[in-house]
Write a protein that holds these residues in place. Structure first.
Motif, PDB file in Angstrom:
ATOM      1  N   LEU A 224       0.827  -1.208   0.000  1.00  0.00           N
ATOM      2  CA  LEU A 224       0.000   0.000   0.000  1.00  0.00           C
ATOM      3  C   LEU A 224       0.859   1.256   0.000  1.00  0.00           C
ATOM      4  CD1 LEU A 224      -2.619   1.593   0.295  1.00  0.00           C
ATOM      5  CD2 LEU A 224      -2.559   1.098   2.762  1.00  0.00           C
ATOM      6  N   GLY A 225       1.883   1.274   0.846  1.00  0.00           N
ATOM      7  CA  GLY A 225       2.743   2.452   0.904  1.00  0.00           C
ATOM      8  C   GLY A 225       3.487   2.696  -0.392  1.00  0.00           C
ATOM      9  N   GLN A 226       3.937   1.648  -1.034  1.00  0.00           N
ATOM     10  CA  GLN A 226       4.656   1.801  -2.305  1.00  0.00           C
ATOM     11  C   GLN A 226       3.717   2.268  -3.410  1.00  0.00           C
ATOM     12  OE1 GLN A 226       6.142  -2.171  -2.340  1.00  0.00           O
ATOM     13  NE2 GLN A 226       8.056  -1.644  -1.294  1.00  0.00           N
ATOM     14  N   ALA A 227       2.486   1.746  -3.423  1.00  0.00           N
ATOM     15  CA  ALA A 227       1.506   2.204  -4.405  1.00  0.00           C
ATOM     16  C   ALA A 227       1.216   3.684  -4.226  1.00  0.00           C
ATOM     17  CB  ALA A 227       0.212   1.391  -4.283  1.00  0.00           C
ATOM     18  N   ALA A 228       1.082   4.125  -2.964  1.00  0.00           N
ATOM     19  CA  ALA A 228       0.818   5.537  -2.683  1.00  0.00           C
ATOM     20  C   ALA A 228       1.984   6.411  -3.111  1.00  0.00           C
ATOM     21  CB  ALA A 228       0.530   5.720  -1.196  1.00  0.00           C
ATOM     22  N   MET A 229       3.218   5.931  -2.928  1.00  0.00           N
ATOM     23  CA  MET A 229       4.373   6.711  -3.348  1.00  0.00           C
ATOM     24  C   MET A 229       4.425   6.852  -4.862  1.00  0.00           C
ATOM     25  SD  MET A 229       8.401   6.251  -2.337  1.00  0.00           S
ATOM     26  CE  MET A 229       8.133   6.864  -0.677  1.00  0.00           C
ATOM     27  N   LEU A 230       4.117   5.788  -5.575  1.00  0.00           N
ATOM     28  CA  LEU A 230       4.118   5.870  -7.038  1.00  0.00           C
ATOM     29  C   LEU A 230       3.030   6.817  -7.532  1.00  0.00           C
ATOM     30  CD1 LEU A 230       4.754   2.154  -8.107  1.00  0.00           C
ATOM     31  CD2 LEU A 230       6.391   4.038  -7.953  1.00  0.00           C
ATOM     32  N   ALA A 231       1.862   6.776  -6.903  1.00  0.00           N
ATOM     33  CA  ALA A 231       0.790   7.682  -7.307  1.00  0.00           C
ATOM     34  C   ALA A 231       1.182   9.133  -7.067  1.00  0.00           C
ATOM     35  CB  ALA A 231      -0.491   7.349  -6.546  1.00  0.00           C
ATOM     36  N   GLY A 232       1.950   9.376  -6.028  1.00  0.00           N
ATOM     37  CA  GLY A 232       2.374  10.738  -5.729  1.00  0.00           C
ATOM     38  C   GLY A 232       3.408  11.295  -6.676  1.00  0.00           C
ATOM     39  N   ILE A 233       4.021  10.440  -7.485  1.00  0.00           N
ATOM     40  CA  ILE A 233       5.057  10.882  -8.418  1.00  0.00           C
ATOM     41  C   ILE A 233       4.475  11.673  -9.588  1.00  0.00           C
ATOM     42  CG2 ILE A 233       6.703  10.033 -10.165  1.00  0.00           C
ATOM     43  CD1 ILE A 233       7.387   7.759  -8.306  1.00  0.00           C
ATOM     44  N   LEU A 234       3.270  11.325 -10.025  1.00  0.00           N
ATOM     45  CA  LEU A 234       2.778  11.697 -11.352  1.00  0.00           C
ATOM     46  C   LEU A 234       2.714  13.196 -11.660  1.00  0.00           C
ATOM     47  CD1 LEU A 234       0.044   8.985 -11.919  1.00  0.00           C
ATOM     48  CD2 LEU A 234       2.463   8.981 -12.518  1.00  0.00           C
ATOM     49  N   PRO A 235       2.376  14.091 -10.720  1.00  0.00           N
ATOM     50  CA  PRO A 235       2.333  15.508 -11.105  1.00  0.00           C
ATOM     51  C   PRO A 235       3.668  16.049 -11.604  1.00  0.00           C
ATOM     52  CG  PRO A 235       1.124  15.163  -9.062  1.00  0.00           C
ATOM     53  CD  PRO A 235       1.838  13.879  -9.352  1.00  0.00           C
ATOM     54  N   ALA A 236       4.771  15.513 -11.120  1.00  0.00           N
ATOM     55  CA  ALA A 236       6.103  15.965 -11.559  1.00  0.00           C
ATOM     56  C   ALA A 236       7.083  14.800 -11.436  1.00  0.00           C
ATOM     57  CB  ALA A 236       6.571  17.145 -10.721  1.00  0.00           C
ATOM     58  N   PRO A 237       7.067  13.856 -12.405  1.00  0.00           N
ATOM     59  CA  PRO A 237       7.856  12.623 -12.279  1.00  0.00           C
ATOM     60  C   PRO A 237       9.345  12.848 -12.071  1.00  0.00           C
ATOM     61  CG  PRO A 237       6.263  12.441 -14.060  1.00  0.00           C
ATOM     62  CD  PRO A 237       6.235  13.863 -13.623  1.00  0.00           C
ATOM     63  N   SER A 238       9.913  13.850 -12.698  1.00  0.00           N
ATOM     64  CA  SER A 238      11.357  14.068 -12.566  1.00  0.00           C
ATOM     65  C   SER A 238      11.729  14.643 -11.202  1.00  0.00           C
ATOM     66  CB  SER A 238      11.851  15.015 -13.666  1.00  0.00           C
ATOM     67  OG  SER A 238      11.639  14.448 -14.941  1.00  0.00           O
ATOM     68  N   THR A 239      10.756  15.259 -10.533  1.00  0.00           N
ATOM     69  CA  THR A 239      11.024  15.903  -9.251  1.00  0.00           C
ATOM     70  C   THR A 239      10.579  15.065  -8.064  1.00  0.00           C
ATOM     71  OG1 THR A 239      10.728  18.079 -10.276  1.00  0.00           O
ATOM     72  CG2 THR A 239      10.608  17.981  -7.867  1.00  0.00           C
ATOM     73  N   TYR A 240       9.414  14.424  -8.204  1.00  0.00           N
ATOM     74  CA  TYR A 240       8.809  13.727  -7.073  1.00  0.00           C
ATOM     75  C   TYR A 240       9.242  12.269  -6.925  1.00  0.00           C
ATOM     76  CZ  TYR A 240       5.541  17.685  -6.778  1.00  0.00           C
ATOM     77  OH  TYR A 240       4.983  18.926  -6.642  1.00  0.00           O
ATOM     78  N   ASN A 241      10.020  11.745  -7.855  1.00  0.00           N
ATOM     79  CA  ASN A 241      10.360  10.324  -7.745  1.00  0.00           C
ATOM     80  C   ASN A 241      11.372  10.109  -6.621  1.00  0.00           C
ATOM     81  OD1 ASN A 241      13.227   9.576  -8.769  1.00  0.00           O
ATOM     82  ND2 ASN A 241      12.511  11.033 -10.328  1.00  0.00           N
ATOM     83  N   PRO A 242      11.349   8.949  -5.978  1.00  0.00           N
ATOM     84  CA  PRO A 242      12.181   8.720  -4.789  1.00  0.00           C
ATOM     85  C   PRO A 242      13.673   8.667  -5.047  1.00  0.00           C
ATOM     86  CG  PRO A 242      10.982   6.727  -5.408  1.00  0.00           C
ATOM     87  CD  PRO A 242      10.431   7.826  -6.240  1.00  0.00           C
ATOM     88  N   LYS A 243      14.081   8.482  -6.286  1.00  0.00           N
ATOM     89  CA  LYS A 243      15.511   8.545  -6.577  1.00  0.00           C
ATOM     90  C   LYS A 243      15.986   9.985  -6.614  1.00  0.00           C
ATOM     91  CE  LYS A 243      16.429   4.211  -9.018  1.00  0.00           C
ATOM     92  NZ  LYS A 243      16.974   3.607 -10.249  1.00  0.00           N
ATOM     93  N   ALA A 244      15.131  10.884  -7.099  1.00  0.00           N
ATOM     94  CA  ALA A 244      15.506  12.293  -7.184  1.00  0.00           C
ATOM     95  C   ALA A 244      15.468  12.966  -5.824  1.00  0.00           C
ATOM     96  CB  ALA A 244      14.580  13.016  -8.159  1.00  0.00           C
ATOM     97  N   ASP A 245      14.435  12.680  -5.029  1.00  0.00           N
ATOM     98  CA  ASP A 245      14.273  13.330  -3.727  1.00  0.00           C
ATOM     99  C   ASP A 245      13.450  12.422  -2.820  1.00  0.00           C
ATOM    100  OD1 ASP A 245      13.708  14.958  -1.526  1.00  0.00           O
ATOM    101  OD2 ASP A 245      13.627  16.773  -2.750  1.00  0.00           O
TER     102      ASP A 245
END
Length: 666
Positions: A224-245
């Protein structure tokens, strides 16, 4: 006294002045008339505006193909590359991950995306008018656009058919296509399209690619937590992804979980548990097998033609040995390659049938995808000499043949030893073991450079090599993959191989598209030549430049090599089971400051010890037949002088005789 009476005009009601009641009625009438005028004007404007909008929409629709021609474009095929044990090496293709069915995902995965991106997805018809009104109201209060109003269906429409240009024309077409999608597909089907084609950053397109890139697991196994993190990436994939920040990605995860609680998809307790268990650590896939996966992708067209759908490629790679090889090469380069010396390394390892078990194309795939094991062509130096000696054995020389190690001139070319020291009359066994250049050069001239090239081709080297005398010193450029494969016949009784990494290719549904054919080039070296080469190459490891190599209880053959000015250092060594080649150097072709008998041998030894840990020692073919006081040669028919052939196998008959001296090279 006369009393003055008021003028009658003052006592008579004024006919021009309305009564209070009439005045109130008139005011109400006036307001109504004004309201009517406003309503009429609004109606006119509304109709006019609607007509204008309809005209604009109609114009945009007319520019689009007929709806009967609209079809969802095929998703770019994915290449799923697996190791020998079935574990994932990597995904290749434009998406970076295979397509996953909606019903294969845990229920909370689509729920997370709906909560984060389009909470009324199940209710609207493709365009969310309620959401649009809310955005307009918020934007009006803020004095500017505050957030987007595109639904999941509109995002699918944009990704499938349109560009990302923020124009009115594109938005209109997006809305029209969204209505069409809602008519043609179910909500679940639209969600499946969305999850498989949305971009998640870090080169990952689709939920499966994102799950692999960020969490090293299939989307089918997301928490569930991983699904929520992936959903949170979409507005700005290059900025919000966990590798970037990572911290920003965790904040976005919390917002998604709060939205899921708001919508009743999960409980507050479930949200709290997901935050604590799944958002803190993002697994890293490292670089295991990326060079292998790139090579597999490059081979696909030649194996099965153009891809028509997702495929699964089963390779011959041993995942554990692959990881160990990458780590070993990387550690040696980082630890020993400082101060402007070498900065790259490569390794190729295959079994006696030519199947690759590990391949390292460089020390840092993220910085450089250039494959130094397969693509790079470099001078092998003395590692090439066994090919020259094999050609000489076929001409009639033996390991005991004596040759002169001394400077000589051949048409203006005068080869010399690296040490610039010479040893007079030596056996070919010692000349190869100690890598005397003058002897290798004499052999190349005597058997002819063309014969050396033909031998190299039989052993599997396909790179173009000029027929010049210096070929005997390894000046022709070849790949580490070719060079390593050329040593395999010494380990497998003389049979040529075509180095292979693909075992079979299947569709996602399991239909076999390709299966490796075990048939190869057949015998390319005679048993006698194999015995002679193993005699010399074992000596090169035990007594010569490769003396730092060795495996307990195993017979090991091999040859070191260093190209001109120490630009490249290599070692190829083998047992009866595995052949491994190692290269160290620089990409800029400057001096690496190392020799083949040092660090390449050290890397080879560490890797081969690991690779042979669970194996039972096996003798090299024919090696012991040439030891002590014996020599192996073909049996000859005393009457015709022709080589005798075994009546059952058709192979030449070998006889063992006491060792006798053989004339030196003149």
């Amino acid at each position: 006294m006369q009393i003055e009476l008021p003028h009658e005009d003052r006592l008579r009601p004024n006919p021009t002045r309305p009564s209070p009641r009439k005045r109130r009625t008139r005011r109400r009438r006036t307001r109504w008339l004004r309201l009517r005028d406003v309503m009429n004007a609004a109606l006119v404007l509304s109709v006019t505006g609607s007509m204008a909008i309809m005209s604009i929409v109609g114009q945009q629709v007319r520019q689009m193909p007929a709806s009967s021609e609209w079809t969802v474009p095929d998703r770019a095929p994915n290449i799923r590359v697996l190791a020998r044990d079935g574990s994932l090496i990597s995904n290749r293709g434009k998406t970076g991950g295979e397509e996953v069915g909606f019903t294969d995902l845990p229920w909370y995965v689509p729920a997370a995306f709906i909560a984060a991106e389009d909470r009324r997805f199940r209710e609207h018809f493709g365009v969310d008018l309620v959401g649009l009104a809310s955005v307009l109201l918020d934007s009006a209060k803020a004095g500017g656009i505050t957030r987007g109003a595109s639904t999941i269906t509109q995002q699918v429409a944009k990704n499938l058919f349109l560009t990302s240009d923020p124009t009115l024309s594109r938005k209109i077409q997006e809305a029209v296509l969204a209505l069409w999608l809602e008519r043609e597909f179910t909500k679940d089907q639209i969600l499946e399209l969305y999850l498989n084609r949305i971009y998640f950053g870090s080169g990952a397109t689709g939920i499966e690619a994102a799950a692999q890139v960020y969490f090293a697991k299939s989307a089918r196994n997301l928490s569930l937590g991983q699904a929520a993190m992936l959903a949170g990436i979409l507005p700005a994939p290059s900025t919000y992804n966990p590798k970037a920040d990572p911290e920003l990605a965790r904040k976005r995860q919390r917002l998604t979980l709060d939205a899921m609680v708001r919508d009743g998809a999960i409980t507050p307790a479930e949200a709290d548990q997901a935050r604590g268990a799944d958002g803190d650590v993002v697994a890293s896939r490292g670089s295991t097998g990326h060079y292998v996966a790139d090579w597999v992708e490059a081979l696909m067209t030649s194996y099965i033609g153009e891809l028509e759908g997702d495929v699964v490629v089963y390779t011959t790679i041993d995942r554990d040995l692959q990881s160990f090889a990458e780590r070993t090469v990387r550690d040696y380069v980082r630890r020993e390659g400082g101060n402007g010396k070498f900065n790259q390394g490569a390794l190729v390892s295959m079994d006696a049938s030519g199947e690759l078990i590990a391949m390292v194309g460089g020390v840092d795939y993220a910085r450089s995808q250039f494959n130094r094991a397969v693509t790079a062509r470099r001078q092998p130096g003395s590692t090439f000499k066994p090919i020259v000696y094999a050609a000489a054995m076929e001409k009639g020389y033996s390991p005991d043949t004596v040759a002169e190690d001394a400077r000589f001139d051949f048409n203006g070319w005068s080869p010399k030893n690296d040490s610039d020291r010479y040893h007079g009359m030596v056996s070919l066994r010692d000349a190869l073991a100690y890598s005397f250049n003058t002897v290798a050069a004499r052999l190349a001239i005597d058997v002819t450079p063309q014969a050396v090239i033909e031998m190299a081709a039989r052993l599997g080297i396909s790179s173009n090599m000029p027929p010049v005398p210096s070929i005997g010193l390894g000046t022709a450029e070849i790949s580490l993959l070719e060079l390593t494969g050329a040593f395999v016949p010494f380990a497998n009784k003389g049979y040529g191989v075509v180095p292979s990494v693909i075992e079979r290719i299947e569709t996602k549904g399991g239909r076999v598209l390709y299966r490796k054919d075990d048939a190869g080039p057949g015998r390319v070296l005679s048993p006698l030549t194999v015995s002679q080469m193993n005699d010399m190459l074992v000596a090169a490891v035990r007594n010569g430049t490769g003396h730092r190599a060795g495996l307990a209880n195993w017979e090991v053959g091999g040859k070191t090599g260093t190209s001109q000015n120490s630009r490249d250092a290599s070692f190829v060594g083998y047992t009866a089971n595995i052949v491994t080649g190692v290269w160290l150097g620089r990409d800029d072709d400057k001096s690496a400051g190392i020799y083949g008998g040092t660090l390449p041998v050290a890397i080879w030894t560490e890797f081969m010890e690991r690779a042979h840990a669970e194996m039972t020692p096996v003798e090299l073919p024919g090696y012991r037949l040439l030891q002590e006081n014996y020599v192996v040669q073909y049996a000859m028919d005393p009457n015709t002088g022709a080589t005798l052939l075994d009546a059952d196998t058709g192979e030449p008959v070998i006889q063992i005789l006491e060792r006798t001296p053989i004339d030196a090279i003149s």
